[in-house]
Every structure is written in structure tokens, then in C-alpha cells.
Design a protein around this motif. Structure first.
Motif, PDB file in Angstrom:
ATOM      1  N   THR A 172       0.848  -1.178   0.000  1.00 47.88           N
ATOM      2  CA  THR A 172       0.000   0.000   0.000  1.00 47.88           C
ATOM      3  C   THR A 172       0.890   1.237   0.000  1.00 47.88           C
ATOM      4  N   PRO A 173       0.367   2.382  -0.436  1.00 46.89           N
ATOM      5  CA  PRO A 173       1.196   3.585  -0.563  1.00 46.89           C
ATOM      6  C   PRO A 173       1.919   3.932   0.730  1.00 46.89           C
ATOM      7  N   GLY A 174       3.209   4.169   0.605  1.00 46.34           N
ATOM      8  CA  GLY A 174       4.007   4.578   1.748  1.00 46.34           C
ATOM      9  C   GLY A 174       4.425   3.459   2.665  1.00 46.34           C
ATOM     10  N   LYS A 175       4.076   2.222   2.327  1.00 47.77           N
ATOM     11  CA  LYS A 175       4.418   1.095   3.200  1.00 47.77           C
ATOM     12  C   LYS A 175       5.246   0.082   2.448  1.00 47.77           C
ATOM     13  N   GLN A 176       5.863  -0.805   3.208  1.00 46.61           N
ATOM     14  CA  GLN A 176       6.673  -1.846   2.591  1.00 46.61           C
ATOM     15  C   GLN A 176       5.771  -2.926   2.010  1.00 46.61           C
ATOM     16  N   ARG A 177       6.378  -3.772   1.198  1.00 47.49           N
ATOM     17  CA  ARG A 177       5.657  -4.878   0.598  1.00 47.49           C
ATOM     18  C   ARG A 177       5.536  -5.994   1.636  1.00 47.49           C
ATOM     19  N   ASP A 178       4.308  -6.411   1.917  1.00 46.43           N
ATOM     20  CA  ASP A 178       4.058  -7.390   2.965  1.00 46.43           C
ATOM     21  C   ASP A 178       3.737  -8.757   2.389  1.00 46.43           C
ATOM     22  N   PHE A 179       4.218  -9.790   3.056  1.00 40.63           N
ATOM     23  CA  PHE A 179       3.926 -11.164   2.680  1.00 40.63           C
ATOM     24  C   PHE A 179       2.443 -11.462   2.876  1.00 40.63           C
ATOM     25  N   ILE A 180       1.854 -12.170   1.924  1.00 40.27           N
ATOM     26  CA  ILE A 180       0.461 -12.591   2.014  1.00 40.27           C
ATOM     27  C   ILE A 180       0.346 -14.112   2.078  1.00 40.27           C
ATOM     28  N   ALA A 181       0.942 -14.795   1.109  1.00 40.23           N
ATOM     29  CA  ALA A 181       0.796 -16.252   1.059  1.00 40.23           C
ATOM     30  C   ALA A 181       1.908 -16.844   0.209  1.00 40.23           C
ATOM     31  N   ARG A 182       2.222 -18.129   0.474  1.00 43.97           N
ATOM     32  CA  ARG A 182       3.200 -18.835  -0.344  1.00 43.97           C
ATOM     33  C   ARG A 182       2.813 -20.306  -0.437  1.00 43.97           C
ATOM     34  N   ILE A 183       3.312 -20.950  -1.473  1.00 46.36           N
ATOM     35  CA  ILE A 183       3.115 -22.391  -1.632  1.00 46.36           C
ATOM     36  C   ILE A 183       4.380 -22.982  -2.219  1.00 46.36           C
ATOM     37  N   THR A 184       4.799 -24.100  -1.684  1.00 46.17           N
ATOM     38  CA  THR A 184       6.007 -24.748  -2.169  1.00 46.17           C
ATOM     39  C   THR A 184       5.666 -25.744  -3.275  1.00 46.17           C
TER      40      THR A 184
END
Length: 121
Positions: free
Chosen positions: A40-52
Motif C-alpha cells: 500500500t502507498p508509503g508502506k513496505q511490501r508485505d507477505f500474504i501467502a506462499r506455496i512450495t
């Protein structure tokens, strides 16, 4: 050249659902891990989900139980199903993948260009 291309997203009302897709192209021998991040504007990129590659998944606390990441039946593509959306889910969503591929052959991280999801109340 390895590339990630996202699709999906857009505008949705609170409580609604939407889905994102990401497709990897190029010389690819393997994709050990794929995931989604949100910024989001002005914020860092945040983890949401991952799959191996073996199917193990992980989610941010904020989306656990509402979002589902999956690899599709189409090779080198994966989806993020997003349910019960709220305005805090609004942001630019990036797909991310650790890929073995390219020329010369490397194992490194790639990012898509981002796709916007806007949740209105």
C-alpha cells in the motif's frame, strides 16, 4: 527471459471475493516456491501467502482462513483466491517466485508487475 505476469483483481465490495492469477514464462526448469505480496502507498511490501513445490502453504495472519493460494493445472501458474474481503485488503498485489531457469541457468527471485485490488465499504 523469465517473466511473471499477473491478472485479475479490480474493485470489489466488502465481503466479496476475487481471484488473482500469475503465470511464469521463459526458460524454467523448476519453481520451488511461489507467493503473493501486498503493498500500500508509503508502506513496505508485505507477505500474504506462499506455496512450495510439494504443496506446503503459509499465510499472513491477516488473511488466514480467507485467502487460498494454489498451483493450477496449467504449468507454471498459480492463483490466489480471496474471500471475505475488507477495505484493509486493498493494495497492489505482486506475485513472487523463486525460479530455477533463465540463461545462464540461475536460481533467483522474480516479481510480477503488480495488480490492484480495491475493496470498498
Amino acid at each position: 527471459q523469465v517473466q511473471l505476469v499477473e491478472s485479475g483483481g479490480g474493485s470489489v465490495q466488502t465481503g466479496g471475493s476475487t481471484a488473482l492469477s500469475c503465470a511464469a514464462s521463459g526458460r524454467i526448469l523448476g519453481i520451488p516456491v511461489v507467493g503473493w505480496y501486498r503493498q500500500t502507498p508509503g508502506k513496505q511490501r508485505d507477505f500474504i501467502a506462499r506455496i512450495t513445490e510439494s504443496g506446503g502453504t503459509g499465510y499472513a495472519n491477516s488473511v488466514e482462513g480467507r485467502f487460498t493460494i494454489s498451483r493450477t493445472h496449467v504449468k507454471n501458474t498459480w492463483d490466489l483466491q480471496m474471500n471475505s474481503l475488507n477495505p484493509e485488503d486493498t493494495g497492489l498485489y505482486y506475485c513472487n517466485a523463486e525460479i530455477v531457469g533463465g540463461t545462464p541457468l540461475t536460481r533467483k527471485e522474480y516479481w510480477g508487475q503488480g495488480t490492484q485490488v480495491t475493496v470498498s465499504s
